[in-house]
Design a protein around this motif. Sequence first.
Motif, mmCIF file in Angstrom:
data_model
loop_
_atom_site.group_PDB
_atom_site.id
_atom_site.type_symbol
_atom_site.label_atom_id
_atom_site.label_comp_id
_atom_site.label_asym_id
_atom_site.label_seq_id
_atom_site.Cartn_x
_atom_site.Cartn_y
_atom_site.Cartn_z
ATOM 1 N N PRO A 1 0.858 -4.757 8.747
ATOM 2 C CA PRO A 1 2.130 -5.127 8.116
ATOM 3 C C PRO A 1 3.018 -3.909 7.931
ATOM 4 C CG PRO A 1 0.332 -5.169 6.517
ATOM 5 C CD PRO A 1 -0.299 -4.985 7.862
ATOM 6 N N ASP A 2 4.315 -4.070 8.175
ATOM 7 C CA ASP A 2 5.228 -2.940 8.011
ATOM 8 C C ASP A 2 5.532 -2.724 6.525
ATOM 9 O OD1 ASP A 2 6.967 -5.000 7.342
ATOM 10 O OD2 ASP A 2 8.078 -4.911 9.225
ATOM 11 N N ARG B 1 4.474 -4.988 3.264
ATOM 12 C CA ARG B 1 3.544 -4.502 2.230
ATOM 13 C C ARG B 1 4.183 -4.595 0.848
ATOM 14 N NH1 ARG B 1 2.786 -0.332 5.967
ATOM 15 N NH2 ARG B 1 3.892 1.138 4.609
ATOM 16 N N LEU B 2 5.463 -4.269 0.776
ATOM 17 C CA LEU B 2 6.173 -4.352 -0.494
ATOM 18 C C LEU B 2 6.225 -5.799 -0.980
ATOM 19 C CD1 LEU B 2 7.843 -2.951 -2.684
ATOM 20 C CD2 LEU B 2 9.864 -3.279 -1.240
ATOM 21 N N ALA B 3 6.472 -6.722 -0.061
ATOM 22 C CA ALA B 3 6.514 -8.143 -0.422
ATOM 23 C C ALA B 3 5.136 -8.625 -0.881
ATOM 24 C CB ALA B 3 6.997 -8.975 0.765
ATOM 25 N N ILE B 4 4.078 -8.127 -0.229
ATOM 26 C CA ILE B 4 2.720 -8.482 -0.634
ATOM 27 C C ILE B 4 2.460 -8.017 -2.064
ATOM 28 C CG2 ILE B 4 0.268 -7.992 -0.233
ATOM 29 C CD1 ILE B 4 0.902 -7.883 2.774
ATOM 30 N N PHE C 1 8.428 1.966 -4.919
ATOM 31 C CA PHE C 1 7.373 2.898 -5.262
ATOM 32 C C PHE C 1 6.033 2.229 -5.524
ATOM 33 C CE2 PHE C 1 11.208 5.321 -6.356
ATOM 34 C CZ PHE C 1 10.938 6.506 -5.680
ATOM 35 N N HIS C 2 5.853 0.975 -5.124
ATOM 36 C CA HIS C 2 4.543 0.344 -5.276
ATOM 37 C C HIS C 2 3.511 1.157 -4.513
ATOM 38 C CE1 HIS C 2 5.975 -4.001 -6.298
ATOM 39 N NE2 HIS C 2 6.152 -3.145 -7.274
#
Length: 438
Positions: A251-252, A256-259, A3-4
Motif C-alpha cells: 500500500p502506498d 497506509r494513512l487511510a488504514i 505523522f501516523h
Amino acid sequence: MPFHDHDGSHYLTYPARLDAGDGAAALTQALAERPPGSPLALHVHLPFCRQACRFCASQRVPSRDSRQAEPYLTRLDREMVLVSRLLDDLPAVQRLHWGGGAPAFLSLDQMGDLFDRLDARFGLSSARERDFSIEIDPREANVFTLRHLQALGFNRLSLGVQELDLRVQRAINRIQPRVLTESLVDEAERLGFHSLNLDLIVGLPLQTPEGFGETLEQVIAMAPARITLRRYAHLPQRYLPQREIHAADLPDAPTRLAIMDEARHRLDDAGYVHIGLGQFARTDDSLAWALGEGRLARDLHGYTHTPPGDQLGLGVAAISHVGDTLTRNAMSLGDYEAALDTSRLPATAGHRLNAVERLRRDAIEALACRRELNMVALSKVHGHDATLVLADALRRLARLCQAGLLERHGESLRVTPDGVWGLTHLLAAFDPEATSMA
C-alpha cells in the motif's frame, strides 16, 4: 494527519544501535556492579520457526523438526551457567519473557525442560504477581499448548495474528484461519491468563483500509486485553524473506494513512486506550491503569505496568540492559554457538551510556510513558542544563509543535492526542543519529 507512525521498536532502547565491541566484558562489569538483592528480569530468545513469513524482519532459524533445537537449548543452558556465576543474592525472578521466532515450536517436553533449567539457574517466582509472558504463533499452538504453559507458570500471552484477510495472508505466506486464533483466545480466557495481546501489522501487501478494518473488527470482537499495531518496514536488501514480496503490492503512503485513520476510529469506538507506539489496552487492563496513574514504564519489549529494572537477554541476538549498560549477543547462530563452545559469554556488542545519553534516554522515556517532559526537573535529576543539552532536539521539535503533535508550556512539553499517534517522530527528535523524521 501525516505523522501516523507506530514503529516505536527503535526506541525501546537508547541508543537504538549497538556497535561491535567487547560486549562480554561490558556485561560482566555491569553484572558485577549490580546492587546485591536487586531484581533481574529474564528474556529468552528462541529463534526457531517452521517457515519464514515473507514480512519477517527478525533473527529466525527455519526448522521443520523441534529436535533440531536441541543443540541450541544445550548452548542456552551453558549461557545460563556462565551468567549465573556472575550473580550474587538474586531474588526470585518475577518477570520472564520468551520470544523470538515461535517459542511454541519447541515440544512440550522441551518447553518444560527449558523452564526447569531457568528455575535451577536463576530461581523463578511462583508468586501470583509474577509476570511470565510468551509470544505465540497460533499455527504452532493448540489448547494443550496453552494448558502446558499455564501449568509451567506463564500468565500472559501475545498471539501473532498479523492479518485475517486471506489475500494478504497468501501474499505474506502465512495462512492462518481465524478459528485458530479464536480457539486460543477462548482457551486463554478459560484458563485465566492475566492478559492477552493480539499483534497486527499495518502496511502488508494487498492491504486496504476496508480489509484491515474488517480484520480489526474481528479482533475487537475477540475482546483481547491488548491490541498492538506494528508497521511493516520493507527492507528486502537486509531481510531475505522480504524479497518474495512484490513492491507493487505494498500500500502506498495515502493508503497506509487511510488504514491508520480507520484503525484509530474503530479502536476509539471500541473503548481501547491508546497507550502509545501502537499499543492499545482495554480500560480494565494494567497498562491503562498505569498510564492513568502516571507509573507507566517501558522495557526491552514495550510498555509495562511495573518498573523495568535490569533485564538479561539469553540466546542469539538477545539484548541485555543492566544499569546504564546495553549489550547484544552474537547476531548469527554460528557465532553464538562458537562463543559458548569455548565457555565465553556470547555478547559481541556493548555500550555504557554517558551522562548526556542518560539525559536523552530519560527525556525519551518521559514523553513515551508520561506524555510530558519538564526540562527543569530533568536538569535537577541529571545536574546538567537540559535545555542546553537538548537544544538540537528542541529545534527538531519546533515543526512538530506547529503540526499539533506537541505543546510547549514554559519549560514543559506535553504530547497532544494527535502526538500520541505520531510518538515515534517526537522520540526521534532526541536521537542525534536519527536520519529521518519522516
